[in-house]
Design a protein around this motif. Structure first.
Motif, PDB file in Angstrom:
ATOM      1  N   GLU B  14     -12.024  -1.731  -0.225  1.00 13.08           N
ATOM      2  CA  GLU B  14     -11.353  -1.610   1.080  1.00 13.08           C
ATOM      3  C   GLU B  14      -9.982  -2.274   1.045  1.00 13.08           C
ATOM      4  OE1 GLU B  14     -13.933  -3.319   3.984  1.00 13.08           O
ATOM      5  OE2 GLU B  14     -15.537  -1.880   3.574  1.00 13.08           O
ATOM      6  N   ARG B  15      -9.919  -3.401   0.381  1.00 11.94           N
ATOM      7  CA  ARG B  15      -8.662  -4.138   0.314  1.00 11.94           C
ATOM      8  C   ARG B  15      -7.602  -3.337  -0.457  1.00 11.94           C
ATOM      9  NH1 ARG B  15      -7.037  -9.333   2.391  1.00 11.94           N
ATOM     10  NH2 ARG B  15      -5.136  -9.843   1.280  1.00 11.94           N
ATOM     11  N   VAL B  16      -8.013  -2.712  -1.535  1.00  6.92           N
ATOM     12  CA  VAL B  16      -7.072  -1.894  -2.308  1.00  6.92           C
ATOM     13  C   VAL B  16      -6.599  -0.718  -1.459  1.00  6.92           C
ATOM     14  CG1 VAL B  16      -6.822  -0.355  -4.276  1.00  6.92           C
ATOM     15  CG2 VAL B  16      -7.953  -2.561  -4.577  1.00  6.92           C
ATOM     16  N   ALA B  17      -7.506  -0.097  -0.747  1.00  2.00           N
ATOM     17  CA  ALA B  17      -7.124   1.037   0.107  1.00  2.00           C
ATOM     18  C   ALA B  17      -6.129   0.586   1.177  1.00  2.00           C
ATOM     19  CB  ALA B  17      -8.366   1.648   0.756  1.00  2.00           C
ATOM     20  N   GLU B  18      -6.371  -0.578   1.720  1.00  2.00           N
ATOM     21  CA  GLU B  18      -5.470  -1.128   2.731  1.00  2.00           C
ATOM     22  C   GLU B  18      -4.084  -1.370   2.129  1.00  2.00           C
ATOM     23  OE1 GLU B  18      -6.332  -4.566   5.864  1.00  2.00           O
ATOM     24  OE2 GLU B  18      -5.848  -5.397   3.895  1.00  2.00           O
ATOM     25  N   PHE B  19      -4.051  -1.955   0.940  1.00  2.00           N
ATOM     26  CA  PHE B  19      -2.764  -2.250   0.302  1.00  2.00           C
ATOM     27  C   PHE B  19      -2.045  -0.954  -0.096  1.00  2.00           C
ATOM     28  CE2 PHE B  19      -0.019  -3.681  -3.268  1.00  2.00           C
ATOM     29  CZ  PHE B  19       0.791  -4.527  -2.528  1.00  2.00           C
ATOM     30  N   ARG B  20      -2.814   0.012  -0.543  1.00  2.00           N
ATOM     31  CA  ARG B  20      -2.209   1.307  -0.896  1.00  2.00           C
ATOM     32  C   ARG B  20      -1.491   1.893   0.333  1.00  2.00           C
ATOM     33  NH1 ARG B  20      -3.594   4.605  -5.089  1.00  2.00           N
ATOM     34  NH2 ARG B  20      -5.632   3.642  -5.388  1.00  2.00           N
ATOM     35  N   ASP B  21      -2.139   1.773   1.474  1.00  2.00           N
ATOM     36  CA  ASP B  21      -1.535   2.270   2.715  1.00  2.00           C
ATOM     37  C   ASP B  21      -0.284   1.468   3.059  1.00  2.00           C
ATOM     38  OD1 ASP B  21      -1.594   3.747   5.310  1.00  2.00           O
ATOM     39  OD2 ASP B  21      -1.900   1.711   6.080  1.00  2.00           O
ATOM     40  N   GLN B  22      -0.354   0.159   2.870  1.00  2.00           N
ATOM     41  CA  GLN B  22       0.801  -0.687   3.181  1.00  2.00           C
ATOM     42  C   GLN B  22       1.983  -0.354   2.275  1.00  2.00           C
ATOM     43  OE1 GLN B  22      -1.259  -4.372   2.674  1.00  2.00           O
ATOM     44  NE2 GLN B  22      -1.913  -4.489   4.820  1.00  2.00           N
ATOM     45  N   VAL B  23       1.709  -0.169   0.989  1.00  2.00           N
ATOM     46  CA  VAL B  23       2.777   0.191   0.052  1.00  2.00           C
ATOM     47  C   VAL B  23       3.371   1.545   0.437  1.00  2.00           C
ATOM     48  CG1 VAL B  23       3.299   0.843  -2.336  1.00  2.00           C
ATOM     49  CG2 VAL B  23       1.915  -1.189  -1.871  1.00  2.00           C
ATOM     50  N   ARG B  25       3.482   2.893   3.367  1.00  2.00           N
ATOM     51  CA  ARG B  25       4.303   2.755   4.572  1.00  2.00           C
ATOM     52  C   ARG B  25       5.620   2.032   4.268  1.00  2.00           C
ATOM     53  NH1 ARG B  25       1.445  -0.077   8.997  1.00  2.00           N
ATOM     54  NH2 ARG B  25      -0.060  -0.868   7.498  1.00  2.00           N
ATOM     55  N   ARG B  26       5.562   1.100   3.333  1.00  2.00           N
ATOM     56  CA  ARG B  26       6.826   0.427   2.950  1.00  2.00           C
ATOM     57  C   ARG B  26       7.771   1.420   2.271  1.00  2.00           C
ATOM     58  NH1 ARG B  26      11.047  -1.214   3.293  1.00  2.00           N
ATOM     59  NH2 ARG B  26      12.091  -2.795   2.034  1.00  2.00           N
ATOM     60  N   LEU B  27       7.251   2.200   1.366  1.00  2.00           N
ATOM     61  CA  LEU B  27       8.103   3.133   0.622  1.00  2.00           C
ATOM     62  C   LEU B  27       8.645   4.244   1.536  1.00  2.00           C
ATOM     63  CD1 LEU B  27       6.059   3.428  -2.712  1.00  2.00           C
ATOM     64  CD2 LEU B  27       8.227   2.234  -2.368  1.00  2.00           C
ATOM     65  N   SER B  28       7.901   4.532   2.590  1.00  2.00           N
ATOM     66  CA  SER B  28       8.375   5.577   3.517  1.00  2.00           C
ATOM     67  C   SER B  28       9.344   5.018   4.543  1.00  2.00           C
ATOM     68  CB  SER B  28       7.180   6.193   4.251  1.00  2.00           C
ATOM     69  OG  SER B  28       6.684   5.267   5.226  1.00  2.00           O
ATOM     70  N   GLY B  29       9.432   3.700   4.625  1.00  2.00           N
ATOM     71  CA  GLY B  29      10.312   3.083   5.606  1.00  2.00           C
ATOM     72  C   GLY B  29       9.611   2.728   6.903  1.00  2.00           C
ATOM     73  N   ALA B  30       8.330   3.022   7.002  1.00  2.00           N
ATOM     74  CA  ALA B  30       7.598   2.678   8.235  1.00  2.00           C
ATOM     75  C   ALA B  30       7.457   1.163   8.390  1.00  2.00           C
ATOM     76  CB  ALA B  30       6.217   3.345   8.222  1.00  2.00           C
ATOM     77  N   LEU B  31       7.440   0.450   7.260  1.00  2.00           N
ATOM     78  CA  LEU B  31       7.415  -1.016   7.303  1.00  2.00           C
ATOM     79  C   LEU B  31       8.733  -1.533   6.749  1.00  2.00           C
ATOM     80  CD1 LEU B  31       3.882  -2.003   5.884  1.00  2.00           C
ATOM     81  CD2 LEU B  31       4.654  -2.138   8.259  1.00  2.00           C
ATOM     82  N   LEU B  39       2.531  -9.221   3.622  1.00  2.00           N
ATOM     83  CA  LEU B  39       1.368  -8.421   3.225  1.00  2.00           C
ATOM     84  C   LEU B  39       1.242  -8.375   1.701  1.00  2.00           C
ATOM     85  CD1 LEU B  39       1.782  -5.476   5.766  1.00  2.00           C
ATOM     86  CD2 LEU B  39       0.323  -7.500   5.985  1.00  2.00           C
ATOM     87  N   ARG B  40       2.377  -8.173   1.024  1.00  8.08           N
ATOM     88  CA  ARG B  40       2.288  -8.133  -0.439  1.00  8.08           C
ATOM     89  C   ARG B  40       1.941  -9.511  -1.006  1.00  8.08           C
ATOM     90  NH1 ARG B  40       7.128 -10.263  -2.380  1.00  8.08           N
ATOM     91  NH2 ARG B  40       9.095  -9.604  -1.422  1.00  8.08           N
TER      92      ARG B  40
END
Lengths: 102, 551
Positions: B14-23, B25-31, B39-40
């Motif tokens: 679950e944690r990896v899936a969460e981080f994958r989503d965070q990365v 969103r960062r790469l898309s500019g959402a974060l 977070l990282r």
């Protein structure tokens, strides 16, 4: 000592704005055209604090390409060749100063 | 080894899936970076000088062969083919790309490995003796208690935003290999006169900008009270620790400012209110953790088998054996330290190939178990003595049999300015050059036990304050300079080194260290007197006079 990003800006010679590329952390330099380049030779060079701050402000407007921009010293020799201005920047440009394990 | 259960596996996935989503969103500019950075960091991802760095926790320094092999895989596929073992028993990958981090983390999670709480103001990886459950010196396996603390502290909501990071170390042996006195909390597991298991609790130790040796606030805490007492310490720290000044936020500053006695009173008062609550460890709870540690099925063997006796006729093997092999609590077995300090190489680094060799050898000769020590070496804790010759031959072939453990070129060094965004000066090349000065290992053996610790900045990841010879890199006017201290030690007699004199240049350091060692050789009472004891007997003055006269 504070990291370069946290230091009060003093400009005593040529400087450029540098950062790390978002996708892989590679060292990048702010260009005259307002983009980023992995080549120091492409960097926009300024020599006053005001110009450096302006370059930095422009670089900080968008953080999708590069992360943590700051002003770094560079050298410019008689032929106009640009080099990193201190050991930290030399290492950022050229990598660790010893042979990497292989 | 501790056997993780389905809860652990599901949590990591679950944690990896969460981080994958965070990365994503960062790469898309959402974060934004400001939103993404914390977070990282909570997943062990730093941005260093020229790349992202992923720090992976190795709980209490214990790995199995599959985990080490997976680290080799990550090093090879996602990094540049090597990893760096740290003074906190962790491993760092220095060249990972952000866009590939989720895949690397997913790969590590499959074998139960992650970077959670390797950064941030939380309770970090609990460290302990790399000889745990193998050394005859210990009263219990300290990893049981480290695992209890791991489970308690992982994602603990009350302690996720402490004033500053928090490091705990445990030893269960008389000789402290875990440096407990220079941790925020140090725990010395021992038995009282009644034979009951408990901890001496030390607080307020630490290195960095303001180094302190920890103070004992409780000589004996019954082991079953561990969590409630730690919680009381954390609550006092959380309440009174400073948050206005990062340089004064560690618990060592609080303990120093109010005094160990006052701090102890506050902890005892807090503890009185919670000690009989949910954190009281029942025998069943402790047994449950204990049962999840799978211990080797040792054969009935005798010490010094014929195969070993015969092999010891080979002087090269015998030299390695004297240096790198230690007594085990089970007859016929030994503890083997694998030096990651080949002369001239970056201290603590291992290539993917070397990691795979160690994983293979651990499977073949060591019940699949590997340990990481804070000295940045590896260890196979359970090797049958009859297998030592074959193990040595395989290690030798992989460049992993340098017989310099605890010698002058077994140097602890942080990554320094070659990698680290915080560093002011280089550490690794300094270590390499010093090691080369003592490349003649006969000479190094003549010098005897001598720990050199090097840090590239005041944050002291290289533990320079507690090196027998400590070296701290500083920056003055754009140049690297190094302060030298003598007489520090990290063991049960822990103390901070004394400054030798003015800082010297990068180029001067190896020669100065050589002069310090030569001075020791002249001044020591005899070959039996270790460097650290000569410094204790004479102080730094005789060294200062000789060394600075030469420079």
């Amino acid at each position: 000592m504070a990291a370069p990003q946290q230091q009060k800006l003093k400009v005593n010679g040529p400087v450029a704005v540098t950062a790390n590329r978002l996708t892989d952390g590679a060292v990048v330099w702010r260009t005259k055209a307002g983009g980023w380049s992995v080549e120091l030779v492409d960097a926009a060079i300024v020599t006053t604090a005001d110009a450096a701050l302006a370059l930095l402000a422009e670089a900080g407007k968008r953080d999708l390409d590069a992360v943590g921009p700051y002003v770094a010293p560079v050298t410019v020799d008689d032929q106009g060749t640009i080099g990193p201005g201190n050991l930290r920047e030399r290492i950022r440009v050229a990598g660790p100063t010893f042979e990497l394990p292989h | 080894m501790y056997a993780y259960d389905e809860f652990d596996r599901a949590f990591l996935a679950e944690r990896v899936a969460e981080f994958r989503d965070q990365v994503g969103r960062r790469l898309s500019g959402a974060l934004s970076e400001d939103e993404f950075k914390p977070l990282r960091l909570m997943n062990g991802v730093y941005l260093q000088l020229h790349a992202y760095m992923l720090r992976i926790a190795i709980p209490y320094g214990t790995l199995n062969a599959a985990q080490l092999r997976r680290m080799a895989h990550v090093a090879r596929v996602y990094d540049r083919g090597y990893g760096h073992f740290t003074t906190r028993q962790n491993i760092q990958f220095n060249w990972i790309k952000l866009e590939e981090l989720p895949e690397a983390m997913a790969s590590l999670a499959e074998v139960g490995v992650h970077g959670i709480q390797t950064s941030g103001n939380c309770i970090r990886n609990v460290t302990t003796d790399q000889w745990a459950a193998a050394t005859p010196e210990e009263c219990d396996d300290p990893r049981i208690w480290a695992e209890i603390l791991r489970q308690y502290s992982t994602l603990h909501p009350e302690f996720t935003y402490l004033p500053r990071k928090f490091k705990i170390a445990i030893t269960a042996a008389g000789h402290d290999r875990a440096a407990i006195k220079v941790h925020d909390v140090g725990l010395r597991l021992h038995r009282n006169e009644a034979g009951e298991l408990g901890f001496e609790v030390l607080v307020g130790g630490g290195l960095g900008r303001t180094p302190f040796v920890g103070k004992s606030i409780r000589p004996f805490l019954p082991a079953r009270e561990l969590l409630s007492y730690i919680e009381a310490i954390m609550r006092v720290y959380n309440q009174y620790g400073r948050r206005d000044n990062i340089y004064k936020a560690r618990i060592k500053i609080l303990v120093h400012e109010i005094g160990a006695e006052e701090f102890s009173k506050a902890v005892e008062a807090e503890w009185a209110a919670i000690r009989d609550g949910a954190l009281h460890l029942t025998d069943e709870a402790i047994a449950e953790i204990r049962d999840r540690f799978i211990y080797p099925s040792f054969e009935t063997l005798e010490n010094e088998p014929a195969a070993l006796t015969e092999a010891l006729k080979d002087s090269r093997f015998a030299t390695w054996h004297r240096n790198s092999v230690q007594a085990h609590k089970v007859p016929g077995y030994s503890i083997v330290t694998i030096s990651l300090k080949p002369v001239g190489a970056p201290p603590g680094d291992a290539t993917a190939d070397q990691m795979e060799v160690v994983a293979d050898l651990a499977e073949r000769y060591g019940f699949s178990e590997i340990r990481v020590g804070h000295e940045q070496n590896l260890c196979l804790p359970h090797v049958a003595q009859k297998d030592l010759p074959a193990l040595w031959a395989a290690l030798e072939a992989a460049g992993l049999a340098t017989p310099n453990v605890n010698l002058v070129n077994d140097i602890i060094a942080c990554p320094g300015l070659d990698y680290c965004a915080l560093a002011n000066a280089r550490a690794i090349p300094v270590a390499q050059e010093i090691a080369k000065r003592f490349a003649d290992l006969d000479r190094a053996r003549g010098v005897g036990r001598l720990h050199i610790n090097i840090s590239g900045c005041i944050n002291a990841c290289g533990h320079h304050h507690v090196g027998h010879i400590g070296i701290l890199g500083v920056e003055k006017n754009g140049q690297e300079f190094y302060q030298i201290t003598l007489g520090g030690r990290a063991d049960e007699h822990a103390q901070l080194g004394t400054l030798l004199g003015p800082a010297v240049s990068y180029e001067q350091v190896p020669g100065l260290v050589e002069d310090v060692v030569d001075t020791y050789m002249e001044l020591r009472a005899g070959p039996h007197e270790l460097f650290i004891d000569t410094v204790a007997r004479l102080g730094v003055e005789p060294f200062k006079e000789r060394v600075y006269a030469a420079h």
